[in-house]
Design an enzyme around this catalytic site. Structure first.
Site, short mmCIF file in Angstrom:
data_model
loop_
_atom_site.label_atom_id
_atom_site.label_comp_id
_atom_site.label_asym_id
_atom_site.label_seq_id
_atom_site.Cartn_x
_atom_site.Cartn_y
_atom_site.Cartn_z
N GLY A 133 52.07 144.16 106.82
CA GLY A 133 52.63 142.84 107.08
C GLY A 133 53.88 142.94 107.93
O GLY A 133 54.99 142.88 107.40
N SER A 146 45.57 143.56 110.35
CA SER A 146 44.24 144.19 110.30
C SER A 146 43.82 144.35 108.85
O SER A 146 44.66 144.71 108.01
CB SER A 146 44.25 145.57 110.97
N GLU A 171 55.27 161.35 111.19
CA GLU A 171 54.00 161.08 111.86
C GLU A 171 53.23 162.36 112.07
O GLU A 171 53.78 163.41 112.34
CB GLU A 171 54.22 160.37 113.19
#
Lengths: 373, 405
Positions: free
Chosen positions: B136, B170, B253
């Protein structure tokens, strides 16, 4: 044709330079920074021959001539990638002189059939005692050896060549021609009877070119198609590397200028239009270095990929060089359009790089053919 | 430069192959293996896939950078081993790590900022796909300028009360939980008034409205919050530190550097199609203009592929990538954009037929790629934002003063 290393059992062990290569690059870069500022580039390019013996001798002392010559012929037996790395540095510093033709001729000899001639030439080239060049193009923009019209009959060469780098300065000319067996490569001594050279005015004054007319000139056979294909591919990869070095220099100059030039009360690098033009160029340029690295690596390690990647890398990088030089000039504004400002030295080199050994569309056509499309 | 793996890595590959032979059978491959869905909806894996993933985590092949204690593989950083794992898993179409924003983002946020209880409760189940997440972040008024978001969270006793709207979410319909950025300190400067929060999607007051994108799919939703009440301990990190919490995952990441696989598949497929299709009595691939264009695109693709090999080498050597690491995203989105257009031109008139139409060349799959390439250009930061990043962080241009406001 995808790079080896995916799904083939080959792998990505090391796509980078060795410590020796990093050291070599540093050494050459330092030599050029000390000995070839643009003031010297300009004085050489404004001289009659466009060739500075002192500068050349310095490069030979660093081993540039001996680098790719096998040890059995008195050379250093290094990888072709080493030479390409040097070409990048020469491109970055816009070094004037006969490096390209000399290197191409040297590699033609390295890949030539064994002979007394090969032995004699290579040891002289490795030691820096002799200068060689190559005559590839013929009038009508003929670069392809399959279409070459110059002929050798009974050991005598006849025909017309153009865009021969530093022909007058060279001790030997390696000439692409054909005889009864097909295309091949022959060596002509400087000053041979029946050879007429004419200096051509080029756009790039740091790489001189001449035309050569041969009327029954005594010549000696160097090798067949393999040798001249290796000569051509070496030239393509070296031009790709030179283009990368030059394009990177153009980008660096534009970046420095954008941080320094003020308009509307701020440095122009603050404007997004300028940022984005620089970012687009950097984004395309940064990964393109790997194209010439791989092409150089394939040249002696993965021969089945060599010719295709050489053609593809030269087409891509010389096009990018053109863009980098022109974008950089535009970003510099008025100062970039002056003769006094150095940027046009690289712009002019990009013109040579794009046209020598064939234009980009022609080379992409070859790459498509070699892919079997 | 040496494009072969050393003996140590070949041995690792051998052990991995033996593991896959034993744990992922031909039957599994035939019934369950398949291309991973890279864009689009995620779903919960079946028991067999989860069983395999548990074994692969246990053996240290999946989630290598997540500690064992929290359900990961717990292995030292080794990009070459990661590359071999990708190759080998792909070869036998074995399930790799779950896709989606839970495993790729939330897990690393929790590892860095979560409480022990949050880690215990969420990480393992997220890695195995037992909990699905949506993100969100974006709002109608907060896109590239994400920190201007306005959906708010107000503390009322021991509960947060959430009101506002998220969009471009999504998998909102499938997700069990959402991790969200919400404005909790309305008087603070914009970056300092945001809190990172975990929201159970079954909480009363949440409404999910899917909408169609230009491809025609409904992968995205708007999510409305109407007095949604969540416990006080739903926040990750401190109040007002949500912006920093969300940014900090960047350093976690994964070793995924500008994946070029999709572009390669599109390109190879396009060449096959150009060979098969005829135009004016000749295969399209014989058209010199098309050939030229294909080689130009292939040059960019090869540059990207070699560049990712170079980045991998830099990682393995512990070198900082700097500018080199910033360019793949912009390039890969531009390349897919141009590949999509070229594929349309290879199809000629057939390009006007819709995906799924039997008469469309290659069933119109390249039309889908063409349409999606616009979404890829925008998702995760528009191309123009990428250009700012390259110019400012890569080339040292001064920062735009507007961004600081």
């Amino acid at each position: 044709m995808r790079p080896r290393g995916r799904d083939t059992g080959w792998g990505i062990m090391d796509f980078g330079l060795s410590q020796e290569q990093v050291l070599l690059v540093d050494t050459v870069r330092r030599y050029l920074a000390d000995n070839c500022p643009t003031s010297r580039v300009r004085s050489v390019m404004e001289s009659e021959t466009g060739h500075d013996g002192g500068l050349w001798a310095g490069l030979m002392e660093l081993g540039v001539g001996a680098l790719v010559v096998p040890e059995s012929y008195g050379g250093l037996g290094a990888e072709f990638l080493d030479l390409a790395l040097i070409s990048e540095q020469l491109g970055s510093a816009a070094v004037p002189g006969p490096f390209l033709g000399h290197a191409m001729a040297t590699l033609a000899l390295v890949y030539a059939e064994d002979s007394e001639l090969k032995k004699e030439c290579l040891s002289a080239l490795a030691g820096g005692e002799a200068l060689a060049t190559c005559a590839v193009a013929e009038p009508g923009d003929v670069w392809d050896h399959a279409a070459v019209a110059s002929t050798v009959k009974d050991g005598k060469l006849s025909g017309r060549k153009t865009l021969v780098p530093y022909a007058s300065a060279a001790d030997w000319l390696l000439v692409v021609a054909r005889d009864g067996d097909g295309p091949g490569l022959w060596l002509v001594d400087a000053g041979a009877a029946g050879m007429e050279l004419r200096t051509l005015r080029g756009n790039d004054m740091t790489r001189r070119v001449e035309s050569a007319e041969f009327s029954a000139v005594v010549c000696r056979r160097v090798g067949g198609v393999e040798s001249l294909a290796k000569m051509r591919d070496a030239g393509l990869v070296l031009l790709a590397a030179d283009s990368f070095g030059g394009a990177q220099r153009c980008l660096d100059m534009a970046r420095d200028y954008a941080l320094q030039r003020q308009q509307f009360g701020q440095v122009i690098g603050m404007f997004q239009a300028v940022k984005h033009q620089l970012a687009n160029l950097a984004a395309e340029l940064e990964p393109s270095m790997s194209l010439y690295w791989y092409a150089a690596h394939a040249y002696d390690r993965i021969p089945e990929d060599g010719p295709r990647h050489a053609a593809l890398a030269k087409a891509y990088l010389s096009d990018l060089y053109d863009r980098a030089a022109r974008d950089s000039t535009e970003l510099h504004g008025g100062i970039g359009f002056t003769w006094e400002f150095d940027l046009h030295l690289w712009f002019r080199r990009s013109i040579f790089n794009r046209s020598y050994l064939g234009d980009s569309d022609y080379l992409r056509g070859r790459a498509a053919d070699l892919a079997g499309w | 430069m040496d494009l072969r793996y050393s003996a140590e890595y070949e041995q690792f590959r051998g052990e991995l192959r033996a593991f896959l032979d034993k744990n992922w059978t031909d039957e599994d491959r035939a019934t369950l293996g398949g291309e991973e869905v890279l864009i689009g909806s995620i779903s919960k894996p079946g028991e067999r896939v989860t069983e395999f993933r548990i074994a692969a985590i246990e053996a240290g092949y999946l989630y290598r950078n997540v500690p064992r204690r929290w359900g990961g593989g717990g292995q030292p950083f080794d990009p070459l081993k990661s590359a071999i794992i990708r190759e080998e898993f792909k070869r036998v179409r074995a399930p790799r790590e779950m896709v989606g924003q839970g495993p790729s983002m939330l897990v690393f946020t929790l590892l860095a900022h979560g409480t022990e209880e949050q880690k215990e409760r969420f990480i393992r189940d997220t890695l195995l796909g037992r909990i699905l997440w949506c993100q969100g972040y974006s709002e109608p008024g907060a896109g590239s300028d994400l920190a201007s978001l306005r959906s708010k969270a107000e503390l009322d006793g021991d509960q947060w009360v959430i009101n506002g709207q998220k969009t471009w979410t999504s998998n909102a319909a499938e997700a069990d939980w959402m991790f969200a950025l919400l404005r909790s300190e309305p008087d603070a400067p914009k970056h300092e008034g945001i809190t990172y929060m975990l929201i159970d999607m079954s909480t009363p007051g949440i409404e999910v409205r899917p909408f169609r994108n230009i491809v025609g799919d409904s992968d995205f939703s708007e999510v409305f919050f109407d007095n949604v009440r969540v416990p006080k301990d739903s926040i990750v990190g401190a109040r007002g530190e949500g912006w920093k919490v969300s940014r900090s995952t960047l350093k976690y990441e994964r070793a995924l550097i500008g994946d070029t696989d999709i572009a390669r598949r599109t390109f190879d497929g396009m060449v096959m199609m150009a060979r098969a299709l005829e135009r004016r009595g000749k295969p399209v691939i014989e058209d010199p203009v098309i050939r030229n264009r294909l080689v130009q695109l292939e040059s960019r693709l090869l540059a990207a592929e070699f560049h990712s090999m170079r980045l991998l080498t830099m990682q393995a050597r512990g070198e900082e990538a700097l500018l080199a690491g910033m360019v793949p995203k912009l390039n890969s989105t531009q390349l897919s954009y141009d590949l999509g257009k070229a594929a349309m031109d290879v199809m000629g008139g057939g390009g006007s037929l819709a995906p799924g139409e039997p008469e469309a060349p290659a069933m119109g799959m390249f039309v889908t790629a063409y349409l999606w390439s616009l979404g890829v250009l925008i998702a995760g930061g528009t191309a123009n934002i990428q250009r700012n990043i390259i110019a400012e962080r890569g080339l040292g241009m001064p920062r735009d003063p507007v961004q600081k406001r």
